[in-house]
Design a protein around this motif. Structure first.
Motif, PDB file in Angstrom:
ATOM      1  N   GLU A  54       4.778  -9.167   7.715  1.00 21.17           N
ATOM      2  CA  GLU A  54       5.784  -8.121   7.810  1.00 21.17           C
ATOM      3  C   GLU A  54       6.210  -7.608   6.444  1.00 21.17           C
ATOM      4  OE1 GLU A  54       8.972  -9.608  10.110  1.00 21.17           O
ATOM      5  OE2 GLU A  54       7.818  -9.802  11.961  1.00 21.17           O
ATOM      6  N   SER A  55       5.988  -8.402   5.406  1.00 21.42           N
ATOM      7  CA  SER A  55       6.403  -7.979   4.073  1.00 21.42           C
ATOM      8  C   SER A  55       5.454  -6.949   3.484  1.00 21.42           C
ATOM      9  CB  SER A  55       6.490  -9.196   3.137  1.00 21.42           C
ATOM     10  OG  SER A  55       5.200  -9.772   2.985  1.00 21.42           O
ATOM     11  N   LYS A  56       4.226  -6.847   4.050  1.00 20.66           N
ATOM     12  CA  LYS A  56       3.275  -5.875   3.515  1.00 20.66           C
ATOM     13  C   LYS A  56       3.757  -4.474   3.835  1.00 20.66           C
ATOM     14  CE  LYS A  56      -1.069  -6.744   3.386  1.00 20.66           C
ATOM     15  NZ  LYS A  56      -2.498  -6.987   3.708  1.00 20.66           N
ATOM     16  N   ARG A  57       3.778  -3.652   2.835  1.00 21.36           N
ATOM     17  CA  ARG A  57       4.345  -2.312   2.969  1.00 21.36           C
ATOM     18  C   ARG A  57       3.225  -1.282   3.008  1.00 21.36           C
ATOM     19  NH1 ARG A  57       7.658   0.191  -2.073  1.00 21.36           N
ATOM     20  NH2 ARG A  57       8.046   2.297  -1.301  1.00 21.36           N
ATOM     21  N   ARG A  58       3.304  -0.361   3.955  1.00 18.34           N
ATOM     22  CA  ARG A  58       2.329   0.718   4.079  1.00 18.34           C
ATOM     23  C   ARG A  58       3.103   2.028   4.187  1.00 18.34           C
ATOM     24  NH1 ARG A  58      -2.864  -0.774   5.061  1.00 18.34           N
ATOM     25  NH2 ARG A  58      -3.248  -2.949   5.602  1.00 18.34           N
ATOM     26  N   ASP A  59       3.287   2.690   3.053  1.00 21.66           N
ATOM     27  CA  ASP A  59       4.086   3.916   3.010  1.00 21.66           C
ATOM     28  C   ASP A  59       3.247   5.081   2.509  1.00 21.66           C
ATOM     29  OD1 ASP A  59       6.332   2.690   3.944  1.00 21.66           O
ATOM     30  OD2 ASP A  59       7.277   2.434   1.977  1.00 21.66           O
ATOM     31  N   VAL A  60       3.399   6.213   3.169  1.00 20.32           N
ATOM     32  CA  VAL A  60       2.860   7.477   2.684  1.00 20.32           C
ATOM     33  C   VAL A  60       4.041   8.332   2.249  1.00 20.32           C
ATOM     34  CG1 VAL A  60       1.584   9.568   3.274  1.00 20.32           C
ATOM     35  CG2 VAL A  60       0.851   7.367   4.191  1.00 20.32           C
ATOM     36  N   VAL A  61       4.051   8.740   0.979  1.00 14.03           N
ATOM     37  CA  VAL A  61       5.151   9.539   0.434  1.00 14.03           C
ATOM     38  C   VAL A  61       4.587  10.844  -0.119  1.00 14.03           C
ATOM     39  CG1 VAL A  61       6.581   7.537  -0.106  1.00 14.03           C
ATOM     40  CG2 VAL A  61       4.991   8.406  -1.818  1.00 14.03           C
ATOM     41  N   VAL A  62       5.427  11.847  -0.136  1.00 15.35           N
ATOM     42  CA  VAL A  62       5.064  13.160  -0.671  1.00 15.35           C
ATOM     43  C   VAL A  62       5.938  13.435  -1.882  1.00 15.35           C
ATOM     44  CG1 VAL A  62       5.079  15.641  -0.238  1.00 15.35           C
ATOM     45  CG2 VAL A  62       4.233  14.087   1.507  1.00 15.35           C
ATOM     46  N   LEU A  63       5.308  13.835  -2.982  1.00 20.41           N
ATOM     47  CA  LEU A  63       6.040  14.218  -4.179  1.00 20.41           C
ATOM     48  C   LEU A  63       6.273  15.725  -4.125  1.00 20.41           C
ATOM     49  CD1 LEU A  63       7.275  13.367  -6.853  1.00 20.41           C
ATOM     50  CD2 LEU A  63       5.044  13.670  -7.937  1.00 20.41           C
ATOM     51  N   ARG A 107       0.856  -1.183   0.000  1.00 16.99           N
ATOM     52  CA  ARG A 107       0.000   0.000   0.000  1.00 16.99           C
ATOM     53  C   ARG A 107       0.896   1.238   0.000  1.00 16.99           C
ATOM     54  NH1 ARG A 107      -3.054  -3.639  -0.751  1.00 16.99           N
ATOM     55  NH2 ARG A 107      -4.990  -4.133   0.365  1.00 16.99           N
ATOM     56  N   VAL A 108       0.775   2.044  -1.032  1.00 16.23           N
ATOM     57  CA  VAL A 108       1.561   3.283  -1.124  1.00 16.23           C
ATOM     58  C   VAL A 108       0.612   4.425  -1.458  1.00 16.23           C
ATOM     59  CG1 VAL A 108       3.397   4.528  -2.333  1.00 16.23           C
ATOM     60  CG2 VAL A 108       3.663   2.084  -1.829  1.00 16.23           C
ATOM     61  N   GLY A 109       0.626   5.453  -0.635  1.00 19.71           N
ATOM     62  CA  GLY A 109      -0.167   6.653  -0.876  1.00 19.71           C
ATOM     63  C   GLY A 109       0.738   7.804  -1.252  1.00 19.71           C
ATOM     64  N   ILE A 110       0.414   8.464  -2.357  1.00 17.06           N
ATOM     65  CA  ILE A 110       1.224   9.586  -2.837  1.00 17.06           C
ATOM     66  C   ILE A 110       0.460  10.881  -2.583  1.00 17.06           C
ATOM     67  CG2 ILE A 110       2.386  10.624  -4.814  1.00 17.06           C
ATOM     68  CD1 ILE A 110       2.619   7.891  -6.058  1.00 17.06           C
ATOM     69  N   TYR A 149      -8.885  10.957   5.281  1.00 12.56           N
ATOM     70  CA  TYR A 149      -9.509   9.779   5.873  1.00 12.56           C
ATOM     71  C   TYR A 149      -9.203   8.533   5.041  1.00 12.56           C
ATOM     72  CZ  TYR A 149     -13.101   6.375   7.009  1.00 12.56           C
ATOM     73  OH  TYR A 149     -13.750   5.210   7.336  1.00 12.56           O
ATOM     74  N   LEU A 150      -9.339   8.638   3.718  1.00 10.87           N
ATOM     75  CA  LEU A 150      -9.112   7.485   2.842  1.00 10.87           C
ATOM     76  C   LEU A 150      -7.667   7.010   2.938  1.00 10.87           C
ATOM     77  CD1 LEU A 150     -10.551   5.721   0.685  1.00 10.87           C
ATOM     78  CD2 LEU A 150      -9.571   7.240  -1.035  1.00 10.87           C
ATOM     79  N   VAL A 151      -6.716   7.940   2.959  1.00 14.40           N
ATOM     80  CA  VAL A 151      -5.306   7.552   3.026  1.00 14.40           C
ATOM     81  C   VAL A 151      -4.995   6.903   4.371  1.00 14.40           C
ATOM     82  CG1 VAL A 151      -2.932   8.388   2.913  1.00 14.40           C
ATOM     83  CG2 VAL A 151      -4.653   9.370   1.406  1.00 14.40           C
ATOM     84  N   ARG A 152      -5.518   7.478   5.443  1.00 17.62           N
ATOM     85  CA  ARG A 152      -5.268   6.892   6.768  1.00 17.62           C
ATOM     86  C   ARG A 152      -5.881   5.499   6.874  1.00 17.62           C
ATOM     87  NH1 ARG A 152      -6.194  12.498   8.921  1.00 17.62           N
ATOM     88  NH2 ARG A 152      -4.195  13.182   9.793  1.00 17.62           N
ATOM     89  N   LYS A 153      -7.088   5.354   6.365  1.00 23.65           N
ATOM     90  CA  LYS A 153      -7.802   4.083   6.488  1.00 23.65           C
ATOM     91  C   LYS A 153      -7.193   3.003   5.599  1.00 23.65           C
ATOM     92  CE  LYS A 153     -11.598   1.592   7.505  1.00 23.65           C
ATOM     93  NZ  LYS A 153     -12.012   1.213   8.862  1.00 23.65           N
ATOM     94  N   VAL A 154      -6.934   3.335   4.334  1.00 22.51           N
ATOM     95  CA  VAL A 154      -6.531   2.322   3.356  1.00 22.51           C
ATOM     96  C   VAL A 154      -5.021   2.115   3.331  1.00 22.51           C
ATOM     97  CG1 VAL A 154      -6.541   1.738   0.907  1.00 22.51           C
ATOM     98  CG2 VAL A 154      -8.558   2.780   1.942  1.00 22.51           C
ATOM     99  N   GLU A 208       7.506   9.509   7.665  1.00 21.72           N
ATOM    100  CA  GLU A 208       7.594   8.520   8.742  1.00 21.72           C
ATOM    101  C   GLU A 208       6.319   8.490   9.584  1.00 21.72           C
ATOM    102  OE1 GLU A 208       9.837   6.348   9.075  1.00 21.72           O
ATOM    103  OE2 GLU A 208      11.409   7.087   7.731  1.00 21.72           O
ATOM    104  N   ASP A 209       5.722   9.653   9.787  1.00 26.57           N
ATOM    105  CA  ASP A 209       4.493   9.730  10.578  1.00 26.57           C
ATOM    106  C   ASP A 209       3.249   9.770   9.697  1.00 26.57           C
ATOM    107  OD1 ASP A 209       5.961   9.760  12.917  1.00 26.57           O
ATOM    108  OD2 ASP A 209       6.135  11.935  12.934  1.00 26.57           O
ATOM    109  N   GLY A 210       3.379   9.398   8.448  1.00 23.29           N
ATOM    110  CA  GLY A 210       2.232   9.290   7.565  1.00 23.29           C
ATOM    111  C   GLY A 210       1.579  10.617   7.243  1.00 23.29           C
TER     112      GLY A 210
END
Length: 761
Positions: free
Chosen positions: A724-733, A538-541, A694-699, A742-744
């Motif tokens: 543990e292999s499942k990745r949940r990253d929030v990144v900013v372009l 899961r990656v949110g941009i 909300y959608l980014v935090r939830k999903v 790091e804090d989403g």
């Protein structure tokens, strides 16, 4: 009951019919407090033919027949509701798509509801045709709509001018000032001042007639008699001014010309005084500040308004609504075309407005976080009525859950008590008849009476012990109200099928040192992008508008090739891409093929891979069941339904990775919740671009309980421990590079809040 009609633009257009209870106490003039309290409000959407029949019935005085037939004359939005708005309170209006939220707001803004004080100004932002001049859409004040409704439509205006001219009161003063100044300054035509003053007098008398007609339709008794006399006088004045307009001015004598010219001079002096009382400089500065806060740059303010895209025009319309001096401001989906910086700026602006003014705000939005942060009370449009809750959306949902739990337990306890009493009655009756024991029979009769008359709600509205004379006075079928457990609303249906196995392992997508620029030698949009996606990731941009998020997604899906670097894809990869223009593409397709339905379109695109039954099942799982899929043309589907159809077009292939770009734009509040739940259970990879926190935090972050931060973090960690292999990253372009948060979402939101504080300070 009094009613008001909205006149449609053509014979085929529907009309809004509003009725409510009225008393003479609602009609006090010049004493508006900015508050609204309207009882027994009914709103329907009816055809023009129904309106004509209803008006004819009104003329014959058959009120009982009208009341009887009213339910069948059109689509009923509200029935016996109470519309209550308190000055200075910020409300969130929630309800499912199709319940009539926009119709209610339109009826308020166009003053179709009897009892709305003329002294209360109403400004509105509506999600309407963005090509229509916002001057006719942004604000509806007490002035008559037919007077100067469209001012200089063909005249080119800059962005700043467009926003400033959204002030209806200022526009009316400016229009009169322009008419009188040109008439008095023109030396060639000595009759120009006479034409101008007669034209403005006729407009003023038309407005007086409009108010007189409204008062005559509302008042009764002695006040009604006087109102009808005033109406006749207003009609005669309009006829008199109409005759003056058609009069041959060349036949006037000099004394009459001088008299009316002097009247024009005096009116010009009054208008100039009104214009000077408006601080134009402050209005320009406020408009500039609002536009910059909504994402415009200083150089953009002098661009022609009609050269802007639809999204930027909507931002102008929002700015025009925000700078109004109206008592009530209505915002219908104000966040649709804003990035996260714009949303946070708007939150801060509205919060400060609540502290500094007593303006009432009513907001409709699918953005849960936005509603939670700005709303003090919630208005729920459900089952054709309006209910009110003091608190935000999260507090309302928690209250609903606790109410269901409380009343459910009470009902279960009472059902057990009833079962025990019925068994006791049966036993005592049997023993009493068998042994002739009158005490047993009297006991059974007493308990039966209690069972018949005294079962039901055992607590008062305040939570104390129930008292019949106080809590349920009057005659009733039963002495106590029946216990009703709040029912769950019929859930919005969205189901996303799982992705199939890949047969052999490996990353789905891999970007290594990717850079991109549209033109050789031009600006570099993306720099050194490194990103790897595996199944379940899961990656949110996140990022501001124009930073290159959509460009990055185009590289992912292969519609653009990188200028530098390497993109690798799994050989068995199936990718589903929802672009931010998917709905617009379907709308264009529907216009080009008016008979095309969702079912026929998807059957063509699957090319026989799916049978019709399987296509129907897929559409139904996404919320397009039965005849909605097979009978309703694509061109007639709502925005939310088009989103579901667009999802079906990519999900039938069962993709391993979903790439979603601003998927919530056309969805209502409840559908966003359903979509978040469906995406959370999807087993494939997900790359999400969204401004919906909300959608980014939830999903993406996997938070389950967003109303409790500590619990949310704990549940998210527990949720990920199994894999543990499942990745949940929030990144900013930003500046063409991806920066891990790091804090989403909280980290990015905090940085934007700091930036907004500097902008508003």
């Amino acid at each position: 009951m009094k009613r008001v009609f909205l006149m449609a633009s053509s014979k085929q257009d529907p009309v809004i019919l509003a009725t409510c209870k009225q008393t003479r106490f609602h009609l006090a003039e010049g004493k508006g407090s900015g508050e609204i309290d309207i009882q027994g409000l009914d709103i329907q959407i009816a055809s023009r033919s129904s309106q004509g029949q209803d008006a004819e019935a009104s003329g014959t005085g058959k009120s009982k027949a009208r009341k009887k037939d009213k339910s069948g004359s059109g689509l009923e939005i509200l029935n016996g509701a109470t519309l209550r708005l308190k000055a200075g309170v910020h409300y969130g209006l929630v309800g499912r798509n199709g319940t009539g939220k926009s119709t209610l707001l339109r009826a308020m803004a166009d003053r179709l509801i009897p009892g709305l004080p003329e002294s209360v100004g109403i400004a509105i932002l509506q999600q309407t045709d963005i090509d229509v001049d916002p001057l006719t859409l942004v604000t509806r004040n007490a002035a008559a709509l037919e007077v100067g409704e469209v001012l200089a439509k063909k005249e080119p205006r800059t962005v700043l001018q467009q926003v400033v001219q959204s002030d209806k009161a200022r526009n009316e003063i400016t229009r009169k000032l322009k008419i009188l100044s040109q008439a008095l300054e023109g030396h060639e035509d000595s009759l120009a001042p006479v034409k101008a003053i007669r034209h403005l007098r006729h407009e003023a008398r038309q407005h007086e007639l409009f108010l007189a007609q409204k008062n005559a339709s509302l008042r009764s008794g002695a006040r009604g008699l006087q109102a009808r006399k005033d109406l006749k006088m207003a009609e005669s004045k309009v006829e008199e001014s109409a005759v003056c307009l058609e009069e041959d001015l060349t036949a006037l004598d000099n004394s009459k010309i001088q008299e009316e010219t002097q009247a024009a001079v005096e009116l010009l002096a009054d208008v100039e005084a009104q214009f000077e009382s408006i601080n134009v400089l402050d209005l320009d500065q406020e408009a500039r500040k609002v536009l910059l806060g909504l994402g415009f740059k200083e150089a953009d303010l002098d661009q022609p308004f009609f050269s802007l895209s639809g999204g930027w025009r909507m931002r102008c319309m929002l700015a025009g609504a925000l700078i109004q001096s109206a008592d009530i401001m209505i915002l219908d989906e104000p966040t649709n075309f804003l990035d996260m910086l714009g949303v946070i700026w708007l939150e801060t602006y509205l919060t400060r407005m609540r502290e500094l003014s007593d303006k009432t705000v009513v907001v409709v939005s699918h953005d849960r976080e936005f509603l939670n942060n700005i709303c003090e009370e919630i208005i729920i449009l459900k089952d054709k009525t309006l209910t009110y809750f003091k608190g935000n959306v999260s507090a309302y949902e928690q209250d609903q859950e606790s109410q269901k739990l409380y009343w459910g337990r009470m009902k279960e306890a009472q059902e057990r008590q009833v079962a025990h009493m019925e068994n006791t009655i049966k036993t005592n009756t049997k023993i009493g008849k068998k042994t002739g024991d009158d005490n047993k029979l009297r006991m059974a009769k007493s308990r039966q009476k209690k069972l018949d008359d005294r079962m039901g709600v055992e607590v008062s509205a305040s939570g104390g012990r129930f008292k019949l004379s106080r809590d349920r006075a009057g005659w009733h079928d039963s002495l106590r109200a029946e216990i009703e457990v709040p029912a769950d609303e019929k859930g919005v249906s969205i189901y996303i099928p799982d992705a199939p196995d890949l047969r052999f392992p490996g990353p789905l997508l891999s970007l290594e040192g990717v850079a991109f620029q549209y033109k050789r030698g031009g600006a570099v949009v993306l720099k050194s992008i490194d990103l790897v996606m595996h199944m379940g990731d899961r990656v949110g941009i996140l990022g501001l508008n124009g930073c290159g998020k959509s460009t990055l997604l185009k590289l992912f899906v292969g519609s653009e090739e990188p200028t530098q670097g390497k993109i690798s894809r799994h050989p068995r990869l199936k990718l589903g891409y929802y672009s931010q223009h998917s709905v617009e593409e379907l709308q264009e397709l529907g216009q080009s093929a008016p008979a095309e339905t969702g079912l026929s379109l998807l059957c063509k695109e699957t090319e026989g891979v799916l049978e019709e039954g399987e296509v129907r099942g897929l559409l139904s799982s996404l919320g397009l069941p039965g005849r909605t899929a097979s009978d309703v043309p694509v061109c007639q589907l709502s925005g939310g339904q088009l989103v579901r159809l667009a999802l079906a077009r990519i999900l039938w292939q069962m993709p391993h990775i979903l790439v979603l770009d601003e998927i919530t734009t056309h969805l209502d509040f409840h559908t966003v919740l359903a979509l978040a739940a469906a995406l959370s259970s999807y087993n494939g990879a997900l790359l999400l671009v969204s401004h919906d926190r909300y959608l980014v935090r939830k999903v993406i972050e996997g938070k389950q309980n967003l109303d409790d931060d500590d619990g949310a973090e704990l549940e998210a960690k527990t949720h990920d421990e199994g894999d543990e292999s499942k990745r949940r990253d929030v990144v900013v372009l930003k500046a063409g590079r991806l920066q891990l948060q790091e804090d989403g979402v909280d980290q990015f939101e905090a940085s934007l809040q700091k930036r907004v504080r500097k902008m508003i300070a």
